[in-house]
Design an enzyme around this catalytic site. Structure first.
Site: not given
Ligand code: IVH
Length: 669
Positions: A110, A112, A114, A222, A308, A403, A406, A421, A427
């Site tokens: 899935e 990740k 941000d 989750y 990542k 600065c 000035c 400054c 200024c």
């Molecule tokens: S699962 C125990 N799934 O990434 C596992 N985390 O360092 C629980 N995050 O704190 C996390 N997308 O904020 C999971 N598809 C995803 C995610 C995800 C982003 C973030 C989450 C977590 C950090 C993991």
């Protein structure tokens, strides 16, 4: 139908339409119809407070109550994931998992996301608590703020579990983030570095109406509970989707390592087209039974790993460091670089933020430096290729002590990273910046004068401070390039009109450091005139709501400077409003605090200008055009089709006169 039944019916319908709109992206009714139902419910709830429900769809509007967050212990600790940037380590994790399980297994891949993580607790189908990650053991209770996020259901549908927790990520979409930063830039407020910071900053706002106006989004990834519907993580999330949760439809079950790498390769480029920020992918063993068998290390689960994406970066030469002085005197170091291609644009300059960052990088002129954009809009220097330095190392970059504009000696306030400054009154960029701020729309609103004109007046010695604006003559203005009789007359007219600008906006216009619009309003409410404010001691100042030591000190310093007192005195003699009038006082509220409202169309009950004044009187902001930052549109008849379309696309609510007036406290209707 009894009122109670009516209320319940409306709530159920609104929850459903909300889900159609914000989660499924498939509304069944018009925004207008939605707003009407919401309004009807608001009216009924106000009339029958005995049927109050904290999870009513009306809770999404947000409240202005300020309060500290309470800390709550997590029932299941919120762990993080093991991270890697290397595909080799993904293979190792996969093989390790295979050996440990000794049987076939599926991996759910899935995105990740941000943003900032959140844990939601539902009991009997109702959202009862939303807690931030905090230190993993306990977090902040941000339930009221989370309730304003439309993608998060307050009340569930279908065959949900009686009790469970669900975790996910709260996100600020790119579009919202960019609009927010543009606005902050215009107000010289510090920018959010990336959508993640913006999302977590927003979630920690004390005022949930501000949170509501920022259009956050959320994905859940989750599900936790004693007995879950299925042994499959993927399957559980699909079930949770039927309860009303927003679940990513980009998840994929993989049975081979090759499939996993295919997923990674696909999203490494495709993620750039997503409306929200992602920084990698997460791989999870799908079976909960197998997850349990694998268990956890002290910090993270063995059954999952995060891969990542490499932030895009480029290597280039640092030619020199220049320094910019802003209106407030803050000095920003800027790296001037050999032009380099990065994520589709040519980068020549990058922010170095402050002296500590420069020191931390141990920068030398001529260094080969890494520039990254990643999730940030302003590129930054993230490192130095020390190997490339060779024998002839350039001069070490040392933050300037004086600065550049000035020559004043710079100062650094305790606890602040920035250098300033202190020469506020002499200024040049500070003077010009102060004048630009003074004439701006939200301050004295002097039309026809822009930064260039101010610059010209200043260069020609016609104005040295804002009071000089009031002594300008038509002759002096006409003589400037591109200025005719008519424009000169308009400028003088709006300068004269500024004499009626109320006390709170005059206070804001003075440009006292840390005194923004909101603080100026609070001050104007607490002190009846400028003399009272100027003579207030620290205790009196900090007793005012939302005024802390930092702001109080800045106010004291402002009035302690004789040049400032002289300026205020001159402006007072010119006739600016330095005291609160009864009109300012009566009817002022915070009802619309944090809301940005666009007015469009023709109205029956009040004029457009009266609506503008009402918005301001109740703490809201009136904006000229629709953007992702718009909280709602106050629409009269004949709202243009282009505006309607834009509002619909951005999911912005449209209120008519009645609905808008109903939001305001009685006496001012
Ligand atoms: S699962 C125990 N799934 O990434 C596992 N985390 O360092 C629980 N995050 O704190 C996390 N997308 O904020 C999971 N598809 C995803 C995610 C995800 C982003 C973030 C989450 C977590 C950090 C993991």
């Amino acid at each position: 139908m009894t009122p109670k039944e009516q209320i319940e019916r409306l709530r159920a319908q609104l929850h459903r339409h909300n889900h159609n709109y914000y989660v499924l992206n498939a509304p069944e009714i018009s925004d207008q119809a939605f707003d009407e139902m919401m309004h009807e419910l608001q009216t009924l709830e106000a009339a029958y407070p005995q049927y109050d429900d904290p999870n009513s769809p009306t809770a999404r509007v947000g409240s202005d109550l300020n309060k500290e967050f309470t800390q709550v212990a997590h029932r299941y600790p919120m762990l993080s994931l093991g991270n890697t940037y290397s595909e080799g380590e993904v293979s190792e994790w996969y093989e390790r998992t295979r050996r440990a399980l000794g049987e076939d297994f599926e991996v759910c891949a899935e995105l990740k996301y941000d943003g900032t993580s959140i844990s939601l607790t539902y009991e009997q189908g109702k959202l009862v608590r939303a807690v931030t990650r905090g230190d993993g053991e306990k977090g902040d209770d941000v339930t009221d703020n989370v309730k304003t996020i439309r993608a998060i259901p307050l009340v569930l549908r279908g065959d949900y579990l009686p009790e469970f927790e669900i975790r996910g990520e709260i996100l600020m979409p790119w579009e919202v983030f960019e609009a927010l930063n543009r606005e902050r830039e215009a107000r010289e407020e510090p920018l959010f570095a990336n959508p993640r910071n913006a999302a977590s900053g927003t979630l920690k706002q004390q005022n949930s109406a501000i949170v509501a106006s920022r259009h956050l989004d959320a994905y859940l990834y989750y599900l936790l509970g004693e007995t879950l519907p299925s042994d499959g993580h993927y399957e559980n999330l699909q079930t949770a989707q039927t309860w009303g949760f927003k679940i990513s439809d980009r998840m994929k079950k993989c049975t081979t390592l090759a499939e996993i790498f295919e997923y990674i390769a696909y999203w490494d480029t495709e993620r750039k087209n997503l409306p929200v920020a992602t920084d990698g992918i997460v791989l999870k063993v799908n079976s909960l039974r197998q997850q349990q068998q694998l268990g956890f290390t002290a910090k993270s689960p063995r059954w999952a790993i995060a891969y990542k994406f490499q932030a895009e970066r480029a290597l280039t030469r640092l030619n020199r460091v220049t320094y910019q002085v802003g209106r407030t005197g803050a000095v920003t170091p800027v790296a001037n670089l050999d032009p380099v291609q990065l994520s589709g644009t040519v980068v020549k300059r990058a922010s170095l933020h402050n002296a500590d960052i420069i020191e931390g990088l141990d920068l030398h002129i001529g260094d080969s430096v890494y520039v990254e954009k990643g999730g940030e809009i302003i590129p930054k220097i993230t490192g130095v290729d020390v190997e490339a330095r060779g024998m002839l190392m350039g001069e070490k970059v040392r933050f300037i002590t004086h600065c550049p504009e000035c020559g004043s000696k710079l100062i650094r306030y305790e606890g602040e990273a920035a250098h300033y400054c202190p020469n506020e009154t002499a200024c040049p960029p500070q003077i010009k910046g102060k004048m630009e701020h003074f004439i701006s729309r939200r301050a004295m609103n002097i039309d026809g004068l822009g930064p260039e004109t101010i610059d010209l007046f200043y260069q020609q010695g016609l104005i040295k401070n804002v009071a000089d604006l009031y002594t300008l003559s038509a002759d002096q203005i006409e003589r400037l390039e591109r200025m005719g009789k008519k424009s000169a007359e308009n400028i003088l007219q709006s300068i004269r009109a500024s004499l009626d600008v109320p006390f709170e906006r005059v206070l804001f216009a003075l440009g006292i450091r840390f005194v923004g619009e909101t603080v100026a309003k609070k001050l104007a409410k607490a002190f009846s005139d400028i003399d009272q404010l100027a003579s207030a001691d620290m205790d009196t100042l900090t007793a005012v709501d939302e005024i802390g030591t930092k702001i109080a000190q800045s106010i004291r310093a402002y009035f302690a400077n004789p040049q400032n007192s002289a300026l205020v005195e001159r402006l007072r003699q010119i006739g600016l409003q330095f005291r609160r009038t009864e009109a300012d006082r009566s009817g002022y509220t915070d009802t619309l605090a944090g809301q940005t409202i666009v007015i469009s169309g023709v109205f029956m009950q009040h004029s457009r200008d009266q609506y503008k004044a009402l918005i301001e009187q109740h703490g809201g902001k009136n904006a000229g055009s629709i953007s992702a930052k718009t909280s709602f549109i106050l629409a009269g008849d004949n709202m243009g089709p282009a505006k309607l379309e834009k509002a619909r696309k951005l999911g912005i609510r449209i209120l008519d006169e009645e609905q808008f007036l109903a939001m305001l406290p009685r006496q001012t209707e």
